[in-house]
Enzyme design. Structure first.
Site, short mmCIF file in Angstrom:
data_model
loop_
_atom_site.label_atom_id
_atom_site.label_comp_id
_atom_site.label_asym_id
_atom_site.label_seq_id
_atom_site.Cartn_x
_atom_site.Cartn_y
_atom_site.Cartn_z
CG ASN A 1 39.68 41.82 34.45
OD1 ASN A 1 40.39 41.97 35.46
ND2 ASN A 1 39.38 42.83 33.64
CD1 TRP A 2 38.55 37.22 39.18
CD2 TRP A 2 39.80 36.98 41.02
NE1 TRP A 2 38.54 35.89 39.53
CE2 TRP A 2 39.30 35.72 40.65
CE3 TRP A 2 40.62 37.08 42.15
CZ2 TRP A 2 39.58 34.56 41.37
CZ3 TRP A 2 40.91 35.92 42.87
CH2 TRP A 2 40.40 34.67 42.49
CE LYS A 3 36.25 44.56 34.98
NZ LYS A 3 35.27 45.43 34.41
CG HIS B 1 40.10 46.04 30.60
ND1 HIS B 1 39.26 47.05 31.00
CD2 HIS B 1 39.39 44.89 30.68
CE1 HIS B 1 38.08 46.52 31.31
NE2 HIS B 1 38.13 45.20 31.13
CD GLU C 1 37.15 48.38 33.77
OE1 GLU C 1 38.02 47.74 34.40
OE2 GLU C 1 35.98 48.00 33.66
CD GLU D 1 36.54 42.94 27.74
OE1 GLU D 1 36.02 42.03 28.36
OE2 GLU D 1 37.18 43.86 28.28
N GLY E 1 30.29 46.00 32.43
CA GLY E 1 29.83 46.39 33.78
C GLY E 1 28.33 46.65 33.80
CB SER F 1 26.94 42.67 30.53
OG SER F 1 27.24 43.98 30.96
N GLY G 1 34.10 39.90 33.75
CA GLY G 1 34.40 40.77 34.88
C GLY G 1 33.56 40.34 36.07
N GLY G 2 32.41 40.99 36.25
CA GLY G 2 31.54 40.74 37.40
C GLY G 2 31.27 39.26 37.67
C1 PEP Z 1 35.51 43.38 31.59
O1 PEP Z 1 35.69 44.43 32.18
O2 PEP Z 1 36.46 42.84 30.98
C2 PEP Z 1 34.20 42.77 31.61
C3 PEP Z 1 33.90 41.95 30.67
O3 PEP Z 1 33.38 43.15 32.67
P1 PEP Z 1 31.86 42.67 32.92
O4 PEP Z 1 31.80 41.18 32.64
O5 PEP Z 1 31.60 42.99 34.34
O6 PEP Z 1 31.02 43.42 31.96
#
Ligand code: PEP
Length: 262
Positions: free
Chosen positions: A9-11, A95, A97, A167, A173, A214, A235-236
């Site tokens: 997920n590149w957000k 999600h 967010e 999640e 994050g 994470s 994400g990251g």
């Molecule tokens: C996400 O927002 O779906 C996620 C898993 O982010 P991160 O891997 O950066 O925690």
């Protein structure tokens, strides 16, 4: 045996130039790999470009959201038809967010889930508790509510196109908190049990449940080897091709181990 899903997920990241470079690096890294299902979800502005790059590859395209109408006067929104038009196979819905920063309710998410599945998209429904909810012992109640409301009215024939992503909001994050593999396994068991009560044991055993929060190359294997963890939503780590590929390799290795033991 359930397949493992590694989805990025590149957000709200990447210009078209950056997205093109990242998508090409992922396509090259993945090659003809078939053991795991791999998808990337760029922002709307990069979907068409990335869709072209992914054509003929083993990496699928996903979107990060949609609006639950076919078309019409919904300024700023994107429909399932538009996502299909640029080659999307997956869509991330619910999600945290969007739930917590943009105020999406379970009811609205449910509308999106139903419309996306009816349009033949594969849905990744995100569920997860906040830190306060976990501390208050409400994790199971929150997961239960998000599943029951988010999946209300689903017909059995659409279940094969559903993935649930656990999640925990507190682990997403750079919060400084990490969910330990046993905590993840326990939450996945809660989700699978509840799903079984809603749709039957056979459907529950087929449901892919990803973990997200994470996940990095150094903790991916420990999470992916846990019973009931059918992949990762990243994400990251999905924004750095080397990290994404390292997690894909962890998924492949775990899938091979599971294949050999069945
Ligand atoms: C996400 O927002 O779906 C996620 C898993 O982010 P991160 O891997 O950066 O925690």
């Amino acid at each position: 045996m359930r397949k493992k899903f590694i989805i990025g997920n590149w957000k709200m990241h990447t210009t078209t130039a950056e997205a093109g470079r990242l998508a090409k690096a992922v396509v090259d890294g993945v090659g003809m790999e078939k053991h795991v299902v791999i998808a990337i979800c760029p922002p709307f502005t990069c979907l068409a470009l990335v869709g072209e790059i992914l054509k003929g590859s083993h990496v699928s395209l996903g979107a990060q959201n949609l609006y639950p109408e076919k078309e019409g006067a919904f300024t700023g929104e994107i429909s399932p038809t538009m996502l299909l038009d640029v080659g999307c196979k997956y869509v991330i819905l619910g999600h945290s967010e969007r739930r917590h920063k943009l105020g999406e309710t379970d009811g609205f998410i449910n509308q999106k889930v139903l419309v996306a599945l009816a349009a033949s998209l594969n849905v990744i429904l995100c569920v997860g508790e906040t830190l306060d909810q976990r501390k208050a012992g409400q994790t199971e109640t929150v997961l239960d509510r998000q599943l029951v409301h988010g999946l209300a009215g689903l017909s059995a024939d659409t279940l094969p196109r559903l993935i649930v992503a656990y999640e925990p909001v507190w682990a997403i994050g750079s919060t400084g908190h990490h969910a330990a593999p046993p905590q993840v396994q326990e939450a996945h068991a809660v989700i699978r049990r509840r799903f079984g009560q809603m749709f039957g044991e056979k459907a529950a055993q087929s449901l892919p449940i990803q973990y997200g929060g994470s996940v990095k190359p150094d903790n991916a294997a420990a999470l992916l080897s846990r019973q009931g963890v059918d992949g990762t939503l990243l994400g990251g780590a999905s924004l750095i091709a080397d990290q994404f590929m390292a997690i894909v390799r962890a998924g492949i290795s775990e899938s091979r181990t599971e294949e050999q033991s069945t």
